[in-house]
Write a protein that holds these residues in place. Structure first.
Motif, PDB file in Angstrom:
ATOM      1  N   HIS A 118     -26.716  -5.923  18.745  1.00 40.26           N
ATOM      2  CA  HIS A 118     -26.932  -7.032  17.813  1.00 40.26           C
ATOM      3  C   HIS A 118     -28.223  -6.848  17.016  1.00 40.26           C
ATOM      4  CE1 HIS A 118     -25.822 -10.799  16.090  1.00 40.26           C
ATOM      5  NE2 HIS A 118     -26.981 -11.388  16.408  1.00 40.26           N
ATOM      6  N   TYR A 119     -28.267  -5.763  16.259  1.00 41.41           N
ATOM      7  CA  TYR A 119     -29.391  -5.519  15.359  1.00 41.41           C
ATOM      8  C   TYR A 119     -28.875  -4.813  14.126  1.00 41.41           C
ATOM      9  CZ  TYR A 119     -29.467  -0.805  17.519  1.00 41.41           C
ATOM     10  OH  TYR A 119     -29.132   0.441  18.001  1.00 41.41           O
ATOM     11  N   CYS A 174     -24.200  -8.551   1.994  1.00 44.87           N
ATOM     12  CA  CYS A 174     -23.711  -9.577   2.908  1.00 44.87           C
ATOM     13  C   CYS A 174     -22.210  -9.782   2.687  1.00 44.87           C
ATOM     14  CB  CYS A 174     -24.455 -10.885   2.668  1.00 44.87           C
ATOM     15  SG  CYS A 174     -26.203 -10.833   3.087  1.00 44.87           S
ATOM     16  N   LEU A 234     -33.074 -16.313  12.446  1.00 46.19           N
ATOM     17  CA  LEU A 234     -33.680 -15.342  13.350  1.00 46.19           C
ATOM     18  C   LEU A 234     -34.412 -14.261  12.571  1.00 46.19           C
ATOM     19  CD1 LEU A 234     -34.115 -13.897  16.073  1.00 46.19           C
ATOM     20  CD2 LEU A 234     -31.813 -12.905  15.804  1.00 46.19           C
ATOM     21  N   VAL A 235     -33.756 -13.730  11.545  1.00 42.44           N
ATOM     22  CA  VAL A 235     -34.358 -12.669  10.742  1.00 42.44           C
ATOM     23  C   VAL A 235     -35.605 -13.190  10.020  1.00 42.44           C
ATOM     24  CG1 VAL A 235     -34.022 -11.107   8.800  1.00 42.44           C
ATOM     25  CG2 VAL A 235     -32.179 -11.443  10.453  1.00 42.44           C
ATOM     26  N   GLN A 245     -24.866 -15.302   8.082  1.00 44.08           N
ATOM     27  CA  GLN A 245     -25.684 -16.497   7.862  1.00 44.08           C
ATOM     28  C   GLN A 245     -26.222 -17.106   9.158  1.00 44.08           C
ATOM     29  OE1 GLN A 245     -23.013 -18.649   4.929  1.00 44.08           O
ATOM     30  NE2 GLN A 245     -25.016 -19.291   4.164  1.00 44.08           N
ATOM     31  N   LYS A 246     -25.456 -16.999  10.231  1.00 44.51           N
ATOM     32  CA  LYS A 246     -25.915 -17.600  11.484  1.00 44.51           C
ATOM     33  C   LYS A 246     -27.188 -16.939  12.006  1.00 44.51           C
ATOM     34  CE  LYS A 246     -22.897 -14.715  14.405  1.00 44.51           C
ATOM     35  NZ  LYS A 246     -23.977 -13.979  15.057  1.00 44.51           N
ATOM     36  N   ASP A 247     -27.447 -15.690  11.568  1.00 46.25           N
ATOM     37  CA  ASP A 247     -28.629 -14.974  12.032  1.00 46.25           C
ATOM     38  C   ASP A 247     -29.780 -15.008  11.034  1.00 46.25           C
ATOM     39  OD1 ASP A 247     -27.829 -14.012  14.603  1.00 46.25           O
ATOM     40  OD2 ASP A 247     -26.490 -12.589  13.607  1.00 46.25           O
ATOM     41  N   TRP A 248     -29.591 -15.639   9.891  1.00 50.51           N
ATOM     42  CA  TRP A 248     -30.663 -15.675   8.901  1.00 50.51           C
ATOM     43  C   TRP A 248     -31.946 -16.312   9.444  1.00 50.51           C
ATOM     44  CZ3 TRP A 248     -28.237 -17.054   3.446  1.00 50.51           C
ATOM     45  CH2 TRP A 248     -27.362 -16.030   3.072  1.00 50.51           C
ATOM     46  N   TYR A 256     -25.845  -5.940  11.611  1.00 54.06           N
ATOM     47  CA  TYR A 256     -25.145  -7.029  12.302  1.00 54.06           C
ATOM     48  C   TYR A 256     -26.002  -8.288  12.412  1.00 54.06           C
ATOM     49  CZ  TYR A 256     -21.913  -3.293  13.103  1.00 54.06           C
ATOM     50  OH  TYR A 256     -21.029  -2.250  12.899  1.00 54.06           O
ATOM     51  N   LEU A 257     -27.106  -8.308  11.655  1.00 52.61           N
ATOM     52  CA  LEU A 257     -27.922  -9.513  11.535  1.00 52.61           C
ATOM     53  C   LEU A 257     -27.833 -10.106  10.129  1.00 52.61           C
ATOM     54  CD1 LEU A 257     -31.162  -8.456  13.462  1.00 52.61           C
ATOM     55  CD2 LEU A 257     -29.417 -10.075  14.227  1.00 52.61           C
TER      56      LEU A 257
END
Length: 257
Positions: free
Chosen positions: A19-20, A55, A32-33, A27-30, A23-24
């Motif tokens: 998960h890097y 994207c 976090l990033v 939108q759900k990981d924005w 795969y980041l």
């Protein structure tokens, strides 16, 4: 100039499993990033850059890049292909229109990545996207002189690379990695030659840097219809006619510009 780069472009299976990388980009990981970029910006004394892919859907690429800039990214590099598939990570041409869009909308430098095989491609890329620079990946593995606008002789550039390896501290050079680089140099220009399969087999069988050096100077030169390139580290051999090999080094190697 020194900086720290956050790579959000890796599409490999290992990146998916860990998960890097690419795969980041969802939108759900924005958030976090953004937290990662912000944290790096405040913790490090050097600028932070981010490399991304397109994207899904593509229209989210610009908003994502804008949020990265707000989080502290000093510049954005866009490999204008989708990162959704390992097998298709370089499938089809890169969508350079998205690079152009980022350049038009962002207030930080934008680097274009994709569609470069020659130095002419670099110039065309810059002309179309108006990007602040061009990033090149795999093509540089085959031609490390790309940005100089030159295509070096594959044996010559391989030997120059091996000389660098020999200058490294003992045990610090990974032989298999070095052989992969030499394979890239030769295969880049000679992939359609009838002798390339023999070269790859011989290269695979090499157990030392010196053996790779000798393979390039003697056998590979013969397969190319050229004179062997003797040096102190290569023993003088006899050819099929029983005559000793002789020559004058690099005189028969050409640098094509």
């Amino acid at each position: 100039m020194r900086w720290s780069d956050l790579n959000l472009g890796c599409p490999l299976t290992s990146a998916r499993d860990g998960h890097y990388g690419a795969y980041l980009l969802g939108q759900k990981d924005w958030p976090l990033v953004e937290n990662i970029v912000s944290g790096l910006t405040h913790a490090l004394p050097v600028p932070i850059s981010t490399k991304i892919r397109l994207c899904n859907p593509v229209k989210h690429t610009l908003p994502f890049a804008e949020r990265l800039v707000l989080a502290g990214s000093s510049w954005i590099a866009l490999h204008a292909r989708s990162g959704a598939s390992t097998r298709k990570r370089r499938h089809g041409p890169a969508n350079l229109s998205q690079v152009k869009l980022l350049k038009e909308c962002l207030q930080v430098p934008v680097i274009s990545n994709g569609n470069v095989r020659t130095y002419g491609d670099v110039l065309q890329n810059l002309e179309f996207t108006r990007a602040d620079g061009v990033m090149v990946g795999e093509t540089l593995l085959g031609n490390p002189c790309l940005f100089a606008g030159a295509t070096p002789d594959p044996v010559q550039i391989s030997l120059e690379y091996l000389e660098i390896c020999k200058q490294c501290p003992e045990g610090s050079v990974d032989l298999e990695a070095a052989k992969k680089h030499v394979k890239h140099f030769v295969d880049f220009q000679c992939s359609r030659r009838t002798w390339i399969s023999k070269f790859i087999r011989a290269l695979t069988a090499c157990r030392t840097i010196e053996e790779v050096d000798k393979l390039l100077r003697v056998k590979t030169q013969r397969w190319r219809g050229k004179s062997p390139l003797p040096r102190d580290a290569v023993d003088v051999e006899e050819d099929s006619e029983g005559e000793k090999i002789s020559g004058d080094g690099y005189d028969d190697l050409a640098l094509l510009v």
